[in-house]
Design a protein around this motif. Structure first.
Motif, PDB file in Angstrom:
ATOM      1  N   LEU A  91      -8.958  22.369   0.952  1.00 53.12           N
ATOM      2  CA  LEU A  91      -8.213  23.063  -0.103  1.00 53.12           C
ATOM      3  C   LEU A  91      -9.129  23.978  -0.912  1.00 53.12           C
ATOM      4  CD1 LEU A  91      -5.978  20.113  -1.412  1.00 53.12           C
ATOM      5  CD2 LEU A  91      -5.318  21.968   0.147  1.00 53.12           C
ATOM      6  N   ALA A  92     -10.347  23.512  -1.180  1.00 54.94           N
ATOM      7  CA  ALA A  92     -11.279  24.274  -2.018  1.00 54.94           C
ATOM      8  C   ALA A  92     -11.664  25.610  -1.397  1.00 54.94           C
ATOM      9  CB  ALA A  92     -12.526  23.438  -2.291  1.00 54.94           C
ATOM     10  N   HIS A  97     -14.583  31.039  -6.291  1.00 59.23           N
ATOM     11  CA  HIS A  97     -15.825  30.273  -6.430  1.00 59.23           C
ATOM     12  C   HIS A  97     -15.811  29.073  -5.463  1.00 59.23           C
ATOM     13  CE1 HIS A  97     -16.416  32.709  -9.989  1.00 59.23           C
ATOM     14  NE2 HIS A  97     -15.308  32.225 -10.525  1.00 59.23           N
ATOM     15  N   PHE A  98     -15.287  29.299  -4.252  1.00 57.86           N
ATOM     16  CA  PHE A  98     -15.129  28.205  -3.284  1.00 57.86           C
ATOM     17  C   PHE A  98     -16.457  27.550  -2.925  1.00 57.86           C
ATOM     18  CE2 PHE A  98     -16.226  31.752  -0.545  1.00 57.86           C
ATOM     19  CZ  PHE A  98     -16.999  31.180   0.448  1.00 57.86           C
ATOM     20  N   PHE A  99     -17.538  28.333  -2.935  1.00 59.06           N
ATOM     21  CA  PHE A  99     -18.822  27.755  -2.534  1.00 59.06           C
ATOM     22  C   PHE A  99     -19.260  26.678  -3.523  1.00 59.06           C
ATOM     23  CE2 PHE A  99     -23.593  28.034  -2.397  1.00 59.06           C
ATOM     24  CZ  PHE A  99     -23.739  27.463  -1.137  1.00 59.06           C
ATOM     25  N   ALA A 100     -19.221  26.966  -4.813  1.00 57.69           N
ATOM     26  CA  ALA A 100     -19.625  25.993  -5.826  1.00 57.69           C
ATOM     27  C   ALA A 100     -18.706  24.773  -5.816  1.00 57.69           C
ATOM     28  CB  ALA A 100     -19.616  26.641  -7.210  1.00 57.69           C
ATOM     29  N   ILE A 101     -17.399  25.008  -5.696  1.00 59.15           N
ATOM     30  CA  ILE A 101     -16.451  23.882  -5.697  1.00 59.15           C
ATOM     31  C   ILE A 101     -16.655  23.014  -4.461  1.00 59.15           C
ATOM     32  CG2 ILE A 101     -14.002  23.266  -5.625  1.00 59.15           C
ATOM     33  CD1 ILE A 101     -13.445  25.933  -7.095  1.00 59.15           C
ATOM     34  N   SER A 102     -16.838  23.649  -3.307  1.00 59.48           N
ATOM     35  CA  SER A 102     -17.044  22.899  -2.073  1.00 59.48           C
ATOM     36  C   SER A 102     -18.331  22.079  -2.127  1.00 59.48           C
ATOM     37  CB  SER A 102     -17.086  23.852  -0.870  1.00 59.48           C
ATOM     38  OG  SER A 102     -15.868  24.535  -0.726  1.00 59.48           O
ATOM     39  N   ILE A 103     -19.392  22.672  -2.662  1.00 61.83           N
ATOM     40  CA  ILE A 103     -20.663  21.953  -2.778  1.00 61.83           C
ATOM     41  C   ILE A 103     -20.490  20.726  -3.670  1.00 61.83           C
ATOM     42  CG2 ILE A 103     -22.978  22.077  -3.794  1.00 61.83           C
ATOM     43  CD1 ILE A 103     -22.864  23.323  -1.046  1.00 61.83           C
ATOM     44  N   ALA A 104     -19.734  20.845  -4.767  1.00 58.82           N
ATOM     45  CA  ALA A 104     -19.505  19.705  -5.659  1.00 58.82           C
ATOM     46  C   ALA A 104     -18.758  18.586  -4.944  1.00 58.82           C
ATOM     47  CB  ALA A 104     -18.724  20.159  -6.893  1.00 58.82           C
ATOM     48  N   THR A 172     -10.562  40.392   9.499  1.00 59.77           N
ATOM     49  CA  THR A 172     -12.017  40.561   9.398  1.00 59.77           C
ATOM     50  C   THR A 172     -12.703  39.250   9.745  1.00 59.77           C
ATOM     51  OG1 THR A 172     -12.115  39.904   7.073  1.00 59.77           O
ATOM     52  CG2 THR A 172     -11.681  42.238   7.548  1.00 59.77           C
ATOM     53  N   ALA A 173     -14.021  39.273   9.942  1.00 60.01           N
ATOM     54  CA  ALA A 173     -14.764  38.076  10.332  1.00 60.01           C
ATOM     55  C   ALA A 173     -14.598  36.951   9.313  1.00 60.01           C
ATOM     56  CB  ALA A 173     -16.244  38.418  10.509  1.00 60.01           C
ATOM     57  N   GLU A 174     -14.733  37.284   8.025  1.00 60.92           N
ATOM     58  CA  GLU A 174     -14.621  36.251   6.996  1.00 60.92           C
ATOM     59  C   GLU A 174     -13.191  35.748   6.844  1.00 60.92           C
ATOM     60  OE1 GLU A 174     -16.453  37.364   3.319  1.00 60.92           O
ATOM     61  OE2 GLU A 174     -18.328  37.973   4.285  1.00 60.92           O
ATOM     62  N   ASP A 175     -12.226  36.661   6.954  1.00 63.96           N
ATOM     63  CA  ASP A 175     -10.827  36.248   6.854  1.00 63.96           C
ATOM     64  C   ASP A 175     -10.426  35.377   8.034  1.00 63.96           C
ATOM     65  OD1 ASP A 175     -10.476  37.558   4.472  1.00 63.96           O
ATOM     66  OD2 ASP A 175      -9.623  39.377   5.358  1.00 63.96           O
ATOM     67  N   ALA A 176     -10.992  35.634   9.206  1.00 66.24           N
ATOM     68  CA  ALA A 176     -10.713  34.807  10.385  1.00 66.24           C
ATOM     69  C   ALA A 176     -11.357  33.434  10.269  1.00 66.24           C
ATOM     70  CB  ALA A 176     -11.198  35.518  11.653  1.00 66.24           C
ATOM     71  N   ALA A 177     -12.510  33.381   9.601  1.00 65.66           N
ATOM     72  CA  ALA A 177     -13.219  32.107   9.463  1.00 65.66           C
ATOM     73  C   ALA A 177     -12.499  31.145   8.528  1.00 65.66           C
ATOM     74  CB  ALA A 177     -14.639  32.352   8.961  1.00 65.66           C
ATOM     75  N   LEU A 178     -11.786  31.648   7.541  1.00 70.78           N
ATOM     76  CA  LEU A 178     -11.160  30.795   6.536  1.00 70.78           C
ATOM     77  C   LEU A 178     -10.138  29.816   7.125  1.00 70.78           C
ATOM     78  CD1 LEU A 178     -10.822  29.945   3.607  1.00 70.78           C
ATOM     79  CD2 LEU A 178      -9.255  31.879   3.281  1.00 70.78           C
ATOM     80  N   PRO A 179      -9.128  30.264   7.872  1.00 69.69           N
ATOM     81  CA  PRO A 179      -8.196  29.284   8.448  1.00 69.69           C
ATOM     82  C   PRO A 179      -8.855  28.368   9.471  1.00 69.69           C
ATOM     83  CG  PRO A 179      -7.745  31.485   9.316  1.00 69.69           C
ATOM     84  CD  PRO A 179      -8.716  31.654   8.186  1.00 69.69           C
ATOM     85  N   ILE A 183      -8.884  24.185   9.069  1.00 68.41           N
ATOM     86  CA  ILE A 183      -8.392  23.247  10.085  1.00 68.41           C
ATOM     87  C   ILE A 183      -9.462  22.231  10.458  1.00 68.41           C
ATOM     88  CG2 ILE A 183      -7.634  23.082  12.486  1.00 68.41           C
ATOM     89  CD1 ILE A 183      -6.237  25.818  12.057  1.00 68.41           C
ATOM     90  N   ILE A 184     -10.702  22.678  10.572  1.00 68.67           N
ATOM     91  CA  ILE A 184     -11.789  21.764  10.942  1.00 68.67           C
ATOM     92  C   ILE A 184     -12.014  20.710   9.851  1.00 68.67           C
ATOM     93  CG2 ILE A 184     -14.255  21.599  11.440  1.00 68.67           C
ATOM     94  CD1 ILE A 184     -12.442  22.832  13.662  1.00 68.67           C
ATOM     95  N   MET A 185     -12.002  21.114   8.592  1.00 70.38           N
ATOM     96  CA  MET A 185     -12.179  20.152   7.506  1.00 70.38           C
ATOM     97  C   MET A 185     -11.022  19.145   7.460  1.00 70.38           C
ATOM     98  SD  MET A 185     -15.080  20.594   5.902  1.00 70.38           S
ATOM     99  CE  MET A 185     -15.824  20.978   7.514  1.00 70.38           C
TER     100      MET A 185
END
Length: 436
Positions: A91-92, A97-104, A172-179, A183-185
């Motif tokens: 979800l994060a 600021h997904f990086f900081a939230i995910s790291i937490a 784009t590469a980053e937009d493709a990586a998000l979904p 799914i992996i998480m």
């Protein structure tokens, strides 16, 4: 009454697979995830190393796990907590600021995972005899690290397929990586929750619930101090600590950098592989080689004894890192050559890893507080991996991949020397010798 009848093969493989999942996902898979989402290499290496700190300091709370509930309770609870945590990471990834939230969130998973390690290792040592510990150490190591290969192989491969699907649709590469990584998480969440439910019915628990009675916090802290003091006054302990740190020093350097090196463009000194290719190499022949190495090592050690086997285990564990030194300088394009090198490295990793695990169990941990003392030892081991991982990105950026991997090979030399004169505190005999 019936716990003794539970076969170790019913729970050792699945429980140690569950142990490996959080550690590997945080330590390696998230490296590729954040890379695909546009985070800088140095930040990835730094923060995915910092969040591993609970595995280093887990000895601070390990004695308390011997004072409350049962080891089985903590194993099951932490598997469920870690699984839910990965669901929250999914979800994060969609937030600002997904990086900081995910790291937490990943830091919380790290705390849960480290607690899981303490409890499961304590359960393993409490439920199995010393001969059975040696007999099943290969299964333990194989399935702990099978989690590494499933995560870095199958899950990364699947992420690559999903990324390609969305890229073909014009993302784009980053937009493709998000979904893909969402799914992996979520998949990681499902795996750990299901394993937690399975272990609720399959794990043995011959130890009764431990109650602290009316002991005050001060009394418990004094007991903790005594447990820590006892650990650091053990015979040869400082030699053992040095050995534990040096054993995985090279691995700590390469763990974060190898996936980044494999994925980096050829023009930047890497091999230019896709997520699918990396996942395929790790998850197919690499997986088979690793499991084979782990299982063979367990039977090898149980046959000739750990003391006789230790130097060969150190060699088999560390020498294959030369593969990446060669890759960095030659930058081969042959998929067969690259795949063969990864298979060689993973066989050596699987074979050599179980030696350090058994050394800590049989030479460092024995005593009235073996669960806590094993946690101390494995925490020190992970300190080595965490510290080298934290600086590996900066070192790689400064030196380039070619010189970086040469420095790694120089760093492993001291453990070869130390192994030749390392004393054993407790007698080390193979089962065949004991029965002879």
């Amino acid at each position: 009454m019936n716990n003794k009848k539970i076969s170790p093969l019913r729970w050792v493989p699945s429980a140690y697979f569950a142990m490996g999942m959080p550690f590997v996902i945080l330590n390696m898979v998230c490296v590729l995830m954040f890379k695909g989402l546009g985070i800088e290499d140095s930040q990835i290496a730094l923060w995915t190393s910092v969040i591993m700190f609970p595995w280093t300091i887990k000895f601070l709370w390990s004695p308390f796990l011997e004072m409350f509930k049962t080891k089985k309770f903590f194993v099951v609870a932490t598997q469920l907590i870690s699984g839910i945590g990965f669901g929250l990471v999914a979800l994060a990834l969609h937030m600002d600021h997904f990086f900081a939230i995910s790291i937490a969130i990943l830091a919380v998973i790290a705390l849960s995972g480290a607690t899981h390690d303490i409890a499961l290792d304590g359960l393993y040592m409490a439920e199995l005899s010393k001969s059975d510990q040696a007999k099943y150490i290969g299964w333990q190591g194989a399935f702990y690290n099978l989690a590494k290969l499933i995560a870095t192989g199958l899950l990364v491969y699947l992420a690559g397929i999903i990324i390609d699907h969305y890229s073909a649709a014009g993302y784009t590469a980053e937009d493709a990586a998000l979904p893909a990584w969402t799914i992996i998480m979520l998949s990681c969440c499902a795996i750990l929750v299901l394993l937690g439910l399975w272990h609720k019915i399959s794990l043995p628990s011959s130890q009764p619930h431990v109650e602290t009675g009316n002991r005050s916090a001060g009394v418990i802290m004094r007991e903790l101090g005594a447990v820590i003091s006892e650990f650091f006054t053990k015979k040869h302990i400082w030699l053992y600590i040095s050995f534990i740190i040096l054993y995985r020093l090279g691995e700590g350097f390469v763990m974060k950098i190898v996936p980044l090196f494999l994925k980096a463009d050829v023009a930047d000194g890497g091999l230019g592989l896709s997520e699918q290719q990396i996942g395929m190499y790790y998850g197919t022949f690499g997986a088979a080689a690793f499991v084979l190495g782990s299982l063979l090592a367990g039977y090898y050690i149980s046959h000739i004894g750990l003391k006789k086997a230790l130097f060969s285990l150190v060699c088999i564990f560390n020498i294959p890192f030369l593969v990446y030194t060669y890759f960095a300088w030659a930058q081969p394009s042959s998929m067969i050559l690259i795949g063969s090198g990864i298979v060689l490295e993973y066989f050596g990793y699987g074979f050599g890893f179980v030696g350090l695990t058994l050394f800590m169990m049989q030479q460092v941990a024995p005593g009235p507080h073996q669960m806590a003392h094993y946690a101390f030892a494995s925490g020190i081991m992970n300190l080595s991996v965490m510290m080298t991982g934290a600086v590996s990105g900066f070192l790689s950026d400064a030196l380039g991949y070619k010189l970086f991997f040469i420095v790694v090979m120089i760093a492993v030399v001291p453990v070869f020397v130390m192994t030749k004169f390392l004393p054993f505190t407790y007698p080390d005999k193979s089962p065949d010798e004991k029965n002879g």
